[in-house]
Design an enzyme around this catalytic site. Structure first.
Site, PDB file in Angstrom:
ATOM      1  CG  HIS A 186      34.008  41.890  38.603  1.00 57.46           C
ATOM      2  ND1 HIS A 186      33.885  40.581  38.191  1.00 57.46           N
ATOM      3  CD2 HIS A 186      34.126  41.857  39.950  1.00 57.46           C
ATOM      4  CE1 HIS A 186      33.936  39.786  39.254  1.00 57.46           C
ATOM      5  NE2 HIS A 186      34.080  40.536  40.330  1.00 57.46           N
ATOM      6  CG  HIS A 225      37.378  34.237  42.026  1.00 61.90           C
ATOM      7  ND1 HIS A 225      38.574  34.080  42.668  1.00 61.90           N
ATOM      8  CD2 HIS A 225      37.049  35.542  42.199  1.00 61.90           C
ATOM      9  CE1 HIS A 225      38.956  35.226  43.205  1.00 61.90           C
ATOM     10  NE2 HIS A 225      38.039  36.130  42.933  1.00 61.90           N
TER      11      HIS A 225
END
Length: 734
Positions: free
Chosen positions: A44, A90
Site C-alpha cells: 500500500h 479504500h
C-alpha cells in the site's frame, strides 16, 4: 527478539526483508522498528509490485504544475488559479466496515487535497459492487454494502460542505468478495500558493495537529496489502473511524494557516499514519527528524510508541513550521478547537530518531527506508482464460429480438438512474455545480473567480479490461476524456486508481502490466498526462480476483461556464446526428452480459487520432453554438444512449440508421457520439470543413414515443424503469 518468524509473518515481512533491514540498521531491529519497516514497505505504501510499471507514465505538459509524488496532482487552469486533485482507494476497509470504510476514504482524499493549500470544491466516487438483484445471501449482503458505502460517502462529504457532483457505479459477480470504493476530490488554489509535504531546515519545529491519536486503524496499510480470506472477518479493528466535523475544523484551520508565511511543509497522516507522514516529509528533503512520541496527543490510556507510530486515526496532519513561528501555528489550531503540539524538530542527520519519555526507542536512516523499499519484478504470464474468451463473438449466441434485448439492457443496474445513491449526496452546496449527478456523462462545476468551468468524469469498463487488459485501460482513458469533451471542456489530465487482484499471481501481474501500457499509450496520444494516482492490489477473496479495474478520472476546462453542453435533449423538433461510424463491436458488451451472462469477445479497434478529432469537433462546434446537446455512445450502444437522452429530457425521439446488422444498435464502437442540432445546414457545413463523418439519425418530437430502428417504446414506460428500478432492487430487504 524471540519468535522472530512469527513477528515477521504478522508484519508480512520476508526473511529477505529482515536481512535487508539488519543491513540498513547495522544491527537487529526492535519491534517498533519492524513495525515501521513493515508499514513503509507494505504494498500500500511502497508500491513494490507496481513501481516498475508506473515509471513510464507521461506526467508532463505545459499546464502540469505538480505530477505524481506529492499528496495530489496540480494543473494550471488559467487566471492565476490551479486545480488540485487525486483519486484514492479504500477498498478493503469498505468491505469490512462499509460505512466507516467509505467515510474515511472520503476524509483521506479531502485531506490530500487541502493539505496542498486548495479548498475542496468537488467530490466524485467510483464504486464497484457484486450482484445485487437476486434473493440469495450474496445479493442481500451486497445490497447491505451498497447502503452502507453510500451512507458513509454522503454523510462525510455533506458534513464537510463539499458537493459530490458525480461518479459511476458498476455491478458484477467478480466483486462479490471484494468491493471497490474509489474516492476523488478536486480543489482550487492560487497558482503561486501551493504547499508541499516537506520537512527541511535544521531546527525547524515539527508540529502534530488535528484529532488525538487512538488505536483505530492499527495495521491498516499492511491489512490493505493482502488478500481476503475467512480470517479477514475479524479485521474490523483495522478500519479507521472518521469524524467529519473535526475534519471541517481541520480544513478551515489549514486554510487560515496557509494565508501566513509560517510553515515549510505539511503532510496528511494517511496510510501508516505518523510513520509515513514523517518519513515522507523528511525523505523528500533529505533531512533527518527527531520526534518525542510521548508528546503526541492521545485519546486512549496506555498507548505505546508502536501504536503512536502505526495508528491510522483520522483527521490528523504533520507540519514543519518555520522556527520562531511555532506558537503562531499552535494558536491557529487551538482557535479552531483542535489539538496542536510541538513533537519534534528537523535535523541534518538523515535519520529518524524516536524518543519515549527521554529514552531513544528507535533510530532509522530515512533515505534507505524510502529509497530501498523492495522493488519486485514479479513473474507475469498471459492469462489462460483469454484464449477461450477472445474466441467467442456475438455470433456464437442465439439471435434475440431487438425489443426484448432493449428491455433487458435498459433495465440493467448499470444503465438505470442511480438517484437513490446521488440524492443522498449534497451536490449543490457551494452553489457552483453546473452539471450535477444524473445529468449523464461528465459533471461540471463553475469557477466563480474566472467564469470558466471544470468538467470531471470517472470511468472504467471492467468487462473491457477483463477481455483485453491493455485496450480496456486505454478505453477507460478515452471514455473519461470523451465525457469531458462532450460537455464542451478540453480534457487536460488524469488521476487514476488501479484496482487489481493478487500480484503474487503471474496472470494478475500481467493484467496490471498491460493495463499500465494501455494508460501510457492513451495518455501520450491524447495529451492528458497522469498527475496523481493510487494502486490497490490484493483485491481478492479466497483466490477469486476482481476484474482488472483501472479507474480513470479525467479533468478538463471549459473557457466559458455558460457554454457547458448538456447531455440530453433540449428541444422538440431538433435534428439528431451520429458522429463517427458504428460497427459490430460486442466484445465485453452489456448486450452479451445482460442477455447471456458472459463476458467474452475481442475489444474493438482503438484509434486515438479519431478519438481526438471527435473531442476537437465537439469542443469547437460548441464554441460556435452549433450544438444543443451531446452524449457519447458507450455501454449498451446507440439505442441505450438515445433512450437515456430521451428519458432524462422527457422529449420523444425517432431515429433510424442503416446498419450492417440489426443488433448493431447495441454495438459499443468507441469514438462515437450523438449530438442534437437546431441549425442543420450550418452544422453539416462545419462538419464537412472539419472532415468528420456525420449521419442524420432523425429528430426529437413532442410525441411520447422512443423509436430507434425496430425498437419502439412509450416514454412513460421507460421512465418508470429508468427512474424506479434501482430503488426497487436496493431497498428490497428494508
Amino acid at each position: 527478539m524471540e519468535n522472530i518468524q512469527e513477528v515477521l509473518k504478522s508484519h508480512k515481512l520476508t526473511n529477505l526483508d529482515y536481512e535487508h533491514i539488519k543491513k540498513i540498521l547495522k544491527r537487529e531491529p526492535n519491534l517498533l522498528e519492524i513495525g515501521i519497516f513493515s508499514a513503509m514497505w507494505s504494498e500500500h505504501c511502497s508500491y513494490k509490485s507496481s513501481k516498475k510499471y508506473l515509471r513510464g507514465f507521461p506526467t508532463e505538459a505545459p499546464w502540469v504544475i505538480q505530477g505524481p509524488g506529492e499528496n495530489a496532482g496540480v494543473i494550471d487552469i488559467g487566471d492565476g488559479l490551479a486545480a488540485v486533485f487525486k483519486m484514492e482507494s479504500h477498498n478493503h476497509p469498505s468491505f469490512i466496515e462499509p460505512y466507516q470504510g467509505a467515510a474515511t476514504g472520503v476524509g483521506g482524499i479531502l485531506r490530500d487535497v487541502f493539505t496542498m493549500g486548495a479548498r475542496p470544491v468537488a467530490n466524485l466516487n467510483a464504486l464497484r459492487f457484486g450482484e445485487i438483484t437476486k434473493d440469495d445471501d450474496i445479493s442481500r449482503h451486497q445490497r447491505y454494502l451498497v447502503r452502507g458505502v453510500v451512507a458513509g460517502i454522503g454523510d462525510y462529504g455533506n458534513c464537510m460542505g463539499v458537493p459530490t457532483i458525480g461518479g459511476e457505479t458498476f455491478f458484477d459477480a467478480s466483486y462479490n468478495g471484494n468491493i471497490l470504493v474509489n474516492a476523488f476530490t478536486l480543489g482550487i488554489a492560487k497558482r503561486d500558493e501551493i504547499f508541499y509535504g516537506r520537512a527541511e531546515g535544521v531546527g525547524n519545529p515539527v508540529i502534530y495537529v488535528g484529532s488525538k491519536t487512538g488505536r483505530d486503524g492499527l495495521g491498516g496499510a499492511v491489512m490493505s496489502s493482502d488478500s481476503f480470506n475467512e480470517e479477514s472477518k475479524s479485521l474490523r479493528p483495522t478500519v479507521q473511524v472518521g469524524d467529519p466535523f473535526t475534519e471541517k475544523l481541520l480544513l478551515e484551520a489549514c486554510l487560515e494557516l496557509f494565508k501566513h508565511d509560517y510553515i515549510v511543509g505539511i503532510q496528511d497522516m494517511g496510510a501508516a499514519g505518523l510513520t509515513s507522514s514523517s518519513f515522507e516529509m523528511a525523505g523528500r528533503s533529505g533531512s533527518g527528524m527527531i520526534m518525542h512520541l510521548d508528546k503526541v496527543p492521545a485519546r486512549e490510556e496506555g498507548m505505546t510508541p508502536y501504536e503512536f507510530m502505526l495508528s491510522e486515526s483520522q483527521e490528523r496532519m504533520l507540519i514543519c513550521a518555520k522556527k520562531g513561528f511555532e506558537d503562531k501555528v499552535v494558536e491557529i489550531f487551538h482557535k479552531w478547537d483542535l489539538d496542536a503540539e510541538i513533537i519534534g524538530e528537523v535535523t541534518d542527520s538523515g535519520e529518524m530518531e524516536l524518543f519515549w519519555h527521554g529514552e531513544k526507542v528507535a533510530q532509522i536512516p530515512i533515505e534507505p527506508i524510502t529509497e530501498e523499499a523492495p522493488v519486485l519484478d514479479r513473474p507475469i504470464e498471459k492469462p489462460k482464460y483469454l484464449e477461450s474468451v477472445n474466441k467467442k463473438s456475438v455470433d456464437d449466441f442465439e439471435r434475440i429480438d431487438n425489443g426484448v434485448a432493449f428491455d433487458k439492457l435498459f433495465s440493467s443496474m448499470e444503465v438505470v438512474d442511480k438517484a437513490w445513491i446521488y440524492e443522498q449526496y449534497d451536490s449543490m452546496v457551494q452553489t457552483n455545480t453546473v452539471k450535477a449527478p444524473g445529468s449523464l456523462d461528465a459533471s461540471v462545476i463553475r469557477i466563480k473567480e474566472s467564469g470558466k468551468a471544470i468538467a470531471i468524469s470517472s470511468d472504467c469498463n471492467p468487462r473491457y479490461c477483463y477481455i483485453d487488459p491493455k485496450l480496456g485501460a486505454a478505453a477507460a482513458v478515452m471514455e473519461s476524456g470523451r465525457n469531458v469533451a462532450m460537455s464542451g471542456a478540453r480534457p487536460l489530465a488524469i488521476t487514476d486508481c488501479l484496482n487489481y487482484g493478487n500480484p503474487e499471481n503471474p496472470e494478475i501481474m500481467w493484467q496490471f502490466a498491460m493495463g499500465c501500457e494501455g494508460i501510457k499509450e492513451a495518455c501520450r496520444a491524447l495529451n492528458t498526462p497522469v498527475v496523481s494516482g493510487n494502486v490497490s492490489l490484493y483485491n481478492e477473496t479466497e483466490g477469486e480476483s476482481v476484474f482488472p479495474t483501472p479507474s480513470i478520472a479525467m479533468v478538463g476546462v471549459n473557457e466559458d461556464a455558460n457554454k457547458t453542453l448538456p447531455s440530453y435533449f433540449q428541444k422538440s423538433g431538433s435534428s439528431i446526428y451520429l458522429l463517427g461510424e458504428i460497427g459490430s463491436d460486442f466484445g465485453g458488451s452489456l448486450y452479451i452480459k445482460a442477455l447471456f451472462d458472459e463476458v467474452v469477445g475481442k475489444m474493438a479497434d482503438i484509434d486515438f487520432q479519431k478519438e481526438l478529432k471527435l473531442w476537437d469537433f465537439v469542443i469547437e462546434a460548441n464554441r460556435k453554438d452549433l450544438l444543443l446537446s451531446s452524449k457519447d455512445i458507450n455501454v449498451g450502444g446507440l439505442a441505450i444512449a438515445l433512450a437515456k437522452m430521451s428519458v432524462k429530457s422527457g422529449i420523444g425521439v425517432e431515429a433510424k440508421i442503416a446498419l450492417n446488422d440489426s443488433r448493431d444498435i447495441f454495438s459499443e464502437t468507441p469514438s462515437c457520439a450523438i449530438v442534437e442540432v437546431e441549425d442543420s445546414e450550418s452544422f453539416e457545413k462545419f462538419a464537412k470543413e472539419f472532415g468528420i463523418k456525420v449521419t442524420k439519425l432523425g429528430s426529437t418530437n413532442s410525441c411520447t414515443k422512443f423509436i430507434c430502428n425496430d425498437v419502439e417504446r412509450d416514454l412513460g414506460q421507460l421512465k418508470d424503469v429508468y427512474f424506479g428500478e434501482f430503488v426497487r432492487v436496493v431497498e428490497r430487504d428494508i
